[in-house]
Design an enzyme around this catalytic site. Sequence first.
Site, PDB file in Angstrom:
ATOM      1  N   HIS A 264     124.931   6.197  62.976  1.00  0.00           N
ATOM      2  CA  HIS A 264     125.904   5.974  63.745  1.00  0.00           C
ATOM      3  C   HIS A 264     125.668   6.341  65.221  1.00  0.00           C
ATOM      4  O   HIS A 264     126.257   5.276  65.644  1.00  0.00           O
ATOM      5  CB  HIS A 264     126.069   8.330  63.289  1.00  0.00           C
ATOM      6  CG  HIS A 264     127.715   8.366  64.669  1.00  0.00           C
ATOM      7  ND1 HIS A 264     128.598   8.291  64.026  1.00  0.00           N
ATOM      8  CD2 HIS A 264     127.880   8.515  65.909  1.00  0.00           C
ATOM      9  CE1 HIS A 264     129.364   9.097  64.723  1.00  0.00           C
ATOM     10  NE2 HIS A 264     129.155   8.115  65.891  1.00  0.00           N
ATOM     11  N   GLU A 265     124.820   6.261  65.557  1.00  0.00           N
ATOM     12  CA  GLU A 265     124.127   6.478  66.915  1.00  0.00           C
ATOM     13  C   GLU A 265     123.223   5.044  67.226  1.00  0.00           C
ATOM     14  O   GLU A 265     123.828   4.584  68.483  1.00  0.00           O
ATOM     15  CB  GLU A 265     123.354   7.463  67.865  1.00  0.00           C
ATOM     16  CG  GLU A 265     123.304   8.923  67.518  1.00  0.00           C
ATOM     17  CD  GLU A 265     124.741   9.381  67.618  1.00  0.00           C
ATOM     18  OE1 GLU A 265     125.380   8.620  68.862  1.00  0.00           O
ATOM     19  OE2 GLU A 265     125.617  10.443  67.463  1.00  0.00           O
ATOM     20  N   GLU A 295     133.769   4.913  69.157  1.00  0.00           N
ATOM     21  CA  GLU A 295     133.356   5.457  67.764  1.00  0.00           C
ATOM     22  C   GLU A 295     134.196   4.615  65.994  1.00  0.00           C
ATOM     23  O   GLU A 295     132.902   4.872  65.459  1.00  0.00           O
ATOM     24  CB  GLU A 295     134.307   6.846  68.076  1.00  0.00           C
ATOM     25  CG  GLU A 295     133.854   7.901  66.760  1.00  0.00           C
ATOM     26  CD  GLU A 295     132.929   8.616  66.762  1.00  0.00           C
ATOM     27  OE1 GLU A 295     132.473   8.923  67.982  1.00  0.00           O
ATOM     28  OE2 GLU A 295     132.467   9.425  66.307  1.00  0.00           O
TER      29      GLU A 295
END
Length: 502
Positions: A264-265, A295
């Site tokens: 995700h990061e 996002e």
Amino acid sequence: MSYEALTSRLREIGTLHSVQRLLGWDQEVMMPPAAARFRGEEIALLASLVHEKATDPALGDLIEAAEDALRNEEDELRSANLREIRRDYEKARKLPRELVAELSLAGSEGLEAWREARKSNDFPGFLPFLERLLDLSRRKAEHLAPSSDADLYDALLDEYEPGMTGGRVETLFRPLREALVPLIARLADSEHPPPNTVHELRIPVPEQVRFSRRVAGRLGYDFQAGRLDTSTHPFTEGLGPGDTRITSRYQDHHFADALGSTMHEAGHALYEQGLPKEEYPGQPLSEAAGLGIHESQSRMWENQVGRSREFWVWALPVAVEILGEALAPFTVDEIYRAMNRVEPSLIRVEADEATYNLHIMLRFDLERALIAGDLLPADLPAAWNERMRSDLGVDPPDDARGCLQDIHWSMGAFGYFPTYTLGNLYAAQIWETILQDLPDLPSEMSRGEFGGLLAWLREKIHRHGRRWPAAELCRKVTGRPLDFEPLVKYLEGKLAPIYGVK
Ligand code: ZN
């Protein structure tokens, strides 16, 4: 000339702002706990210096001169840059310097109070901080709102997702919810849900860190221009050219959680590393087009890639090599099914792809009610638990696993939450386009080749920064406005076969 004078001023402001954010990174990752109070002062001082420079009337003169000079020129990029520079300047000018400093300090204090309150499950201890942050945020919204009768929540949301309104979010969320609730119910009735065995494995943290680094590097994250550290709440900080840092978190019985956080990061970081920061230092053209798009990048790598069968064809042997023999008995299909287990749960950041959005809708409704004054902060725990029961069918045993679980409100970030589900919506819609444009992508992913995907994202999204508002970027990239249907189709198409339901 005036344009150059303007951009060199912005470079200076951008650099000062990056120093402020570096202190914030340190606060989350490295700082000794006893430094909290002084760090709050340091950050508040820098925040108010940045604000002073960003609202300097001399900057306004430079903007005006640049606008005059550009009036008769056809320069689309410069015009877009100036449009956004003007927007930032006008917004910053609306906020009094004292309020900016006060908000910054209240955010640092709120963060510390929240950490304590969450640890000791003490909502009453956090309540005065929450009340103060809410009050300050409302005052901020009053300054930012275009008119005295404008919706305060919209003014806050606009900080994170420019141009978006609460009403528009509602029109996207409502049909999404109407599709997700019955889907989740159908999955719950399945006779053959994926077993939980993979998630019960215990894997030492150092091995998990090595695996995280291997995967992040493989996706394209540049470790020469970044770091991977550990923090309570994983996050990404794009500090400037050559410095985009990510964090993850590890527990020995949650290797999939750590991997998901890292991917995700890394997704956020790939966007940051792809923004033209050398070319346009401190300027809107080198900044993200909003948190929803940001996002979408993190979700896409975490979910569309990381929870795909193809990814695990490549990743399983690597996982066995690094994480150890515990994973050896599992087939790719078993891992793939396990990674896509859907189960209503208490914690947002551990939620699966389907129920995750219900967590967001709950927060969106509650924070909107808080800002509108329809919900009192003291009544938040009861309202939270009520919604968890009705929406997800789970009962929070305490506030630490209820309304105290997330960091956002403790820093005064009201209006942030909807950008997560907006990100899921953007990701699903952009992914549809990607699969049309890159028919070989699935087989590339099964060989651990992600360069084609990254190049596509760089070309279509990353390199443009804030050239277009998010809504327009979405139309340019996917050919239509943001819609709820691609996400529903994506989730149905993946989860129904995994669960063997119609
Ligand atoms: Zn994120």
